[in-house]
Design a protein around this motif. Structure first.
Motif, PDB file in Angstrom:
ATOM      1  N   VAL A 109      19.592 -12.006   0.428  1.00 32.67           N
ATOM      2  CA  VAL A 109      20.259 -13.274   0.148  1.00 32.67           C
ATOM      3  C   VAL A 109      19.440 -14.388   0.780  1.00 32.67           C
ATOM      4  N   VAL A 110      19.101 -15.378  -0.045  1.00 27.53           N
ATOM      5  CA  VAL A 110      18.322 -16.534   0.401  1.00 27.53           C
ATOM      6  C   VAL A 110      19.107 -17.801   0.063  1.00 27.53           C
ATOM      7  N   ASP A 170       0.815  -1.216   0.000  1.00 32.11           N
ATOM      8  CA  ASP A 170       0.000   0.000   0.000  1.00 32.11           C
ATOM      9  C   ASP A 170       0.844   1.260   0.000  1.00 32.11           C
ATOM     10  N   GLY A 171       1.994   1.218   0.670  1.00 29.36           N
ATOM     11  CA  GLY A 171       2.837   2.401   0.788  1.00 29.36           C
ATOM     12  C   GLY A 171       3.792   2.623  -0.364  1.00 29.36           C
ATOM     13  N   GLY A 172       3.849   1.729  -1.322  1.00 27.29           N
ATOM     14  CA  GLY A 172       4.752   1.917  -2.452  1.00 27.29           C
ATOM     15  C   GLY A 172       5.241   0.621  -3.050  1.00 27.29           C
ATOM     16  N   ARG A 173       6.407   0.712  -3.640  1.00 24.98           N
ATOM     17  CA  ARG A 173       7.017  -0.466  -4.270  1.00 24.98           C
ATOM     18  C   ARG A 173       8.515  -0.294  -4.281  1.00 24.98           C
ATOM     19  N   ARG A 174       9.222  -1.403  -4.290  1.00 22.03           N
ATOM     20  CA  ARG A 174      10.677  -1.377  -4.291  1.00 22.03           C
ATOM     21  C   ARG A 174      11.204  -2.608  -5.002  1.00 22.03           C
ATOM     22  N   VAL A 175      12.260  -2.430  -5.775  1.00 23.35           N
ATOM     23  CA  VAL A 175      12.941  -3.550  -6.414  1.00 23.35           C
ATOM     24  C   VAL A 175      13.983  -4.077  -5.429  1.00 23.35           C
ATOM     25  N   VAL A 176      13.961  -5.381  -5.229  1.00 21.67           N
ATOM     26  CA  VAL A 176      14.901  -6.048  -4.341  1.00 21.67           C
ATOM     27  C   VAL A 176      15.738  -7.002  -5.186  1.00 21.67           C
ATOM     28  N   GLU A 177      17.066  -6.932  -5.018  1.00 23.56           N
ATOM     29  CA  GLU A 177      17.968  -7.858  -5.699  1.00 23.56           C
ATOM     30  C   GLU A 177      18.091  -9.105  -4.828  1.00 23.56           C
ATOM     31  N   VAL A 178      17.667 -10.250  -5.348  1.00 22.63           N
ATOM     32  CA  VAL A 178      17.690 -11.500  -4.611  1.00 22.63           C
ATOM     33  C   VAL A 178      18.798 -12.391  -5.184  1.00 22.63           C
ATOM     34  N   TYR A 179      19.664 -12.867  -4.296  1.00 26.03           N
ATOM     35  CA  TYR A 179      20.776 -13.740  -4.694  1.00 26.03           C
ATOM     36  C   TYR A 179      20.819 -14.959  -3.796  1.00 26.03           C
TER      37      TYR A 179
END
Length: 82
Positions: free
Chosen positions: A57-58, A22-31
């Motif tokens: 990191v996952v 609801d508050g926005g959006r963000r791109v997350v780099e997942v490695y």
């Protein structure tokens, strides 16, 4: 994405994910840890540095791992600040 796409991303070891709320959006780099180490080594050798904004990191880049991690970090307030 379908199962084939997810298998491809898991093999690559990284994925840019757009998290929206609801508050926005963000791109997350997942490695995954192996791919991150490769990227850090490559960028450091080439540029003399490595930077990453919104890094996650996952253990492996699967839908389940990403959804679980994003849910957890959202509850911890990760997305509350830029």
């Amino acid at each position: 994405m379908d199962e084939f796409d997810w298998a491809n991303q898991e093999a690559k070891g990284w994925l840019d994910v757009t998290v929206a709320w609801d508050g926005g959006r963000r791109v997350v780099e997942v490695y995954d840890p192996v791919r991150l180490a490769q990227s850090v080594g490559s960028e450091t050798a080439r540029l003399g540095r490595f930077t990453a904004r919104n890094l996650l990191v996952v253990p492996s880049v699967t839908r389940e791992n990403i959804e679980s991690a994003v849910s957890t970090i959202a509850q911890e307030g990760f997305f509350d600040h830029e």
